[in-house]
Design an enzyme around this catalytic site. Structure first.
Site, mmCIF file in Angstrom:
data_model
loop_
_atom_site.group_PDB
_atom_site.id
_atom_site.type_symbol
_atom_site.label_atom_id
_atom_site.label_comp_id
_atom_site.label_asym_id
_atom_site.label_seq_id
_atom_site.Cartn_x
_atom_site.Cartn_y
_atom_site.Cartn_z
ATOM 1 N N CYS A 11 0.824 -1.212 0.000
ATOM 2 C CA CYS A 11 0.000 0.000 0.000
ATOM 3 C C CYS A 11 0.858 1.261 0.000
ATOM 4 O O CYS A 11 0.355 2.350 -0.244
ATOM 5 C CB CYS A 11 -0.933 0.013 1.196
ATOM 6 S SG CYS A 11 -0.072 0.101 2.760
ATOM 7 N N ASP A 22 2.269 2.648 2.547
ATOM 8 C CA ASP A 22 2.186 3.425 3.788
ATOM 9 C C ASP A 22 3.477 3.292 4.590
ATOM 10 O O ASP A 22 4.123 2.251 4.581
ATOM 11 C CB ASP A 22 0.997 2.954 4.630
ATOM 12 C CG ASP A 22 -0.319 3.344 3.989
ATOM 13 O OD1 ASP A 22 -0.270 4.027 2.949
ATOM 14 O OD2 ASP A 22 -1.373 2.985 4.512
ATOM 15 N N CYS A 26 -2.992 5.055 5.950
ATOM 16 C CA CYS A 26 -4.448 5.017 6.029
ATOM 17 C C CYS A 26 -4.928 5.280 7.461
ATOM 18 O O CYS A 26 -4.131 5.279 8.404
ATOM 19 C CB CYS A 26 -4.939 3.656 5.553
ATOM 20 S SG CYS A 26 -4.548 2.363 6.726
ATOM 21 N N CYS A 85 -2.387 -3.176 8.686
ATOM 22 C CA CYS A 85 -2.055 -1.827 9.148
ATOM 23 C C CYS A 85 -1.562 -1.881 10.600
ATOM 24 O O CYS A 85 -0.653 -1.141 10.983
ATOM 25 C CB CYS A 85 -3.267 -0.919 9.045
ATOM 26 S SG CYS A 85 -4.183 -1.110 7.505
HETATM 27 FE FE1 FES Z 1 -1.509 0.516 4.236
HETATM 28 FE FE2 FES Z 1 -3.335 0.557 6.084
HETATM 29 S S1 FES Z 1 -3.645 0.409 3.943
HETATM 30 S S2 FES Z 1 -1.213 0.489 6.350
#
Ligand code: FES
Length: 146
Positions: free
Chosen positions: A35, A37, A60, A104
Site C-alpha cells: 500500500c 504506507d 491510512c 495496518c
Molecule cells: Fe496501508 Fe493501512 S492500507 S497500512
C-alpha cells in the site's frame, strides 16, 4: 455494524502522541510495500522504561489509529513489555479492525520493534538477533500478515 469501531475512529480523528522526538533514543521506520504506507516511531528510554514515544504515519486511517493506540500501550512500560506487544493486542485494544486492514496494525508492532532495535544498536546493548527476524525485509511487509 459500522466498518470501524468507535475507538478506531477516535484514534484516527484524535491520534495520541503524534510528532517526533528530537532527542529520541531509538527510531524505527517501517513500510508496507503493497500500500506504500510508512510509519515512523520514536522512543525515549530511561532505565529500561519507555518514558516517551511519538509517531508519524503517512498512511491510512487504520494505520494512524493503530500507531496511536500502540504508543498508548507502550508508554511508561518496560522495553520487554513493548517488545511483546503484538498487532493482535493493538487490534483488540481498538475493538477490532476489518480483516483487510489487519496489516495496518502489523506496521505498528514492527515500528516499535524497529525503534527498540535501533535503541539497542545505538547503545551497544547486546540482544538475541533472533528477536528481530523481520529485520532484513522490514520494508517489504504485507504479503503474509493478513
Ligand atoms: Fe496501508 Fe493501512 S492500507 S497500512
Amino acid at each position: 455494524m459500522a466498518l470501524y469501531s468507535e475507538k478506531v475512529m477516535d484514534h484516527f480523528r484524535n491520534p495520541r502522541n503524534v510528532g517526533k522526538l528530537d532527542d529520541a533514543d531509538g527510531i524505527g521506520e517501517v513500510g508496507n510495500a503493497r500500500c506504500g504506507d510508512i510509519m515512523k516511531m520514536y522512543i525515549k528510554v530511561t532505565d529500561g522504561i519507555i518514558t516517551d514515544v511519538k509517531f508519524n504515519t503517512f498512511g491510512c486511517g487504520s494505520a494512524i489509529a493503530s500507531s496511536s493506540m500502540a504508543t498508548e500501550l507502550i508508554k511508561g512500560k518496560p522495553i520487554s513489555e513493548a517488545l511483546s506487544l503484538t498487532n493482535k493486542a493493538v487490534v483488540e485494544a481498538l475493538d477490532g479492525l476489518p480483516a483487510h486492514k489487519l496489516h495496518c496494525s502489523v506496521l505498528a508492532e514492527q515500528a516499535i520493534r524497529a525503534a527498540i532495535k535501533d535503541y539497542y544498536d545505538k547503545n551497544g546493548i547486546e540482544y538475541d538477533k533472533s528477536m528481530f527476524p523481520e529485520d532484513d525485509d522490514v520494508h517489504d511487509h504485507g504479503e503474509t500478515e493478513e
